[in-house]
Design a protein around this motif. Structure first.
Motif, PDB file in Angstrom:
ATOM      1  N   UNK A 169     153.628  -6.629  43.070  1.00 15.18           N
ATOM      2  CA  UNK A 169     154.138  -7.677  43.951  1.00 15.18           C
ATOM      3  C   UNK A 169     153.089  -8.772  44.163  1.00 15.18           C
ATOM      4  N   UNK A 170     151.854  -8.374  44.425  1.00 18.42           N
ATOM      5  CA  UNK A 170     150.792  -9.361  44.626  1.00 18.42           C
ATOM      6  C   UNK A 170     150.527 -10.176  43.370  1.00 18.42           C
ATOM      7  N   UNK A 171     150.516  -9.497  42.223  1.00 17.16           N
ATOM      8  CA  UNK A 171     150.281 -10.165  40.941  1.00 17.16           C
ATOM      9  C   UNK A 171     151.399 -11.163  40.646  1.00 17.16           C
ATOM     10  N   UNK A 172     152.642 -10.691  40.745  1.00 13.32           N
ATOM     11  CA  UNK A 172     153.768 -11.573  40.424  1.00 13.32           C
ATOM     12  C   UNK A 172     153.883 -12.739  41.388  1.00 13.32           C
ATOM     13  N   UNK A 173     153.646 -12.496  42.673  1.00 14.32           N
ATOM     14  CA  UNK A 173     153.680 -13.580  43.651  1.00 14.32           C
ATOM     15  C   UNK A 173     152.670 -14.666  43.274  1.00 14.32           C
ATOM     16  N   UNK A 174     151.465 -14.254  42.935  1.00 13.71           N
ATOM     17  CA  UNK A 174     150.431 -15.226  42.572  1.00 13.71           C
ATOM     18  C   UNK A 174     150.799 -15.974  41.286  1.00 13.71           C
ATOM     19  N   UNK A 175     151.300 -15.261  40.280  1.00 16.79           N
ATOM     20  CA  UNK A 175     151.687 -15.914  39.020  1.00 16.79           C
ATOM     21  C   UNK A 175     152.813 -16.915  39.244  1.00 16.79           C
ATOM     22  N   UNK A 176     153.802 -16.533  40.073  1.00 19.02           N
ATOM     23  CA  UNK A 176     154.910 -17.451  40.344  1.00 19.02           C
ATOM     24  C   UNK A 176     154.454 -18.697  41.089  1.00 19.02           C
ATOM     25  N   UNK A 177     153.337 -18.590  41.780  1.00 19.93           N
ATOM     26  CA  UNK A 177     152.761 -19.749  42.474  1.00 19.93           C
ATOM     27  C   UNK A 177     151.797 -20.520  41.580  1.00 19.93           C
ATOM     28  N   UNK A 178     151.681 -20.119  40.301  1.00 16.69           N
ATOM     29  CA  UNK A 178     150.870 -20.861  39.342  1.00 16.69           C
ATOM     30  C   UNK A 178     149.459 -20.357  39.141  1.00 16.69           C
ATOM     31  N   UNK A 179     149.102 -19.238  39.729  1.00  6.19           N
ATOM     32  CA  UNK A 179     147.738 -18.713  39.586  1.00  6.19           C
ATOM     33  C   UNK A 179     147.506 -18.219  38.158  1.00  6.19           C
ATOM     34  N   UNK A 180     146.280 -18.404  37.651  1.00  2.00           N
ATOM     35  CA  UNK A 180     145.948 -17.833  36.347  1.00  2.00           C
ATOM     36  C   UNK A 180     145.952 -16.297  36.418  1.00  2.00           C
ATOM     37  N   UNK A 181     146.005 -15.662  35.274  1.00  2.00           N
ATOM     38  CA  UNK A 181     146.123 -14.205  35.184  1.00  2.00           C
ATOM     39  C   UNK A 181     145.037 -13.482  35.982  1.00  2.00           C
ATOM     40  N   UNK A 182     143.781 -13.856  35.815  1.00  2.00           N
ATOM     41  CA  UNK A 182     142.681 -13.150  36.497  1.00  2.00           C
ATOM     42  C   UNK A 182     142.799 -13.284  38.015  1.00  2.00           C
ATOM     43  N   UNK A 183     143.183 -14.464  38.486  1.00  2.00           N
ATOM     44  CA  UNK A 183     143.347 -14.674  39.924  1.00  2.00           C
ATOM     45  C   UNK A 183     144.527 -13.861  40.449  1.00  2.00           C
ATOM     46  N   UNK A 184     145.590 -13.800  39.669  1.00  2.00           N
ATOM     47  CA  UNK A 184     146.754 -13.016  40.059  1.00  2.00           C
ATOM     48  C   UNK A 184     146.406 -11.529  40.122  1.00  2.00           C
ATOM     49  N   UNK A 185     145.576 -11.067  39.198  1.00  2.00           N
ATOM     50  CA  UNK A 185     145.140  -9.668  39.228  1.00  2.00           C
ATOM     51  C   UNK A 185     144.361  -9.393  40.513  1.00  2.00           C
ATOM     52  N   UNK A 186     143.504 -10.324  40.920  1.00  2.00           N
ATOM     53  CA  UNK A 186     142.764 -10.145  42.179  1.00  2.00           C
ATOM     54  C   UNK A 186     143.724 -10.077  43.370  1.00  2.00           C
ATOM     55  N   UNK A 187     144.781 -10.899  43.337  1.00  2.00           N
ATOM     56  CA  UNK A 187     145.771 -10.866  44.415  1.00  2.00           C
ATOM     57  C   UNK A 187     146.494  -9.521  44.422  1.00  2.00           C
TER      58      UNK A 187
END
Length: 78
Positions: free
Chosen positions: A36-54
């Motif tokens: 959920x954290x990863x997908x939320x970040x990706x849908x908001x435009x975050x790069x993969x590594x940042x989404x993984x941190x989320x």
């Protein structure tokens, strides 16, 4: 690919590790929370590594509370 407490492997082969090691109260829902954290970040435009941190952050918040759907708002903890 999730690697449990070690983090996750990113598409480029590097490993994204959580910022800190926690002593979980309940690991129920950890994988779903990471997703959920990863997908939320990706849908908001975050790069993969940042989404993984989320994803790690939300999973970390989840495992420090009892139950697969813990009470509270993880956004309030940030």
């Amino acid at each position: 690919m999730k690697l449990g407490a070690e983090g996750c492997r990113l598409p480029d082969g590097t490993v994204s590790a959580p910022e800190r090691v926690l002593q979980p109260i309940d690991t129920s829902g950890a994988g779903d929370a990471f997703n959920a954290g990863y997908l939320d970040a990706r849908l908001k435009g975050a790069p993969i590594a940042e989404a993984a941190r989320a994803g790690h952050a939300l999973a970390g918040w989840t495992i420090m509370r009892p139950g697969a759907i813990p009470a509270g708002d993880p956004r309030a903890a940030s």
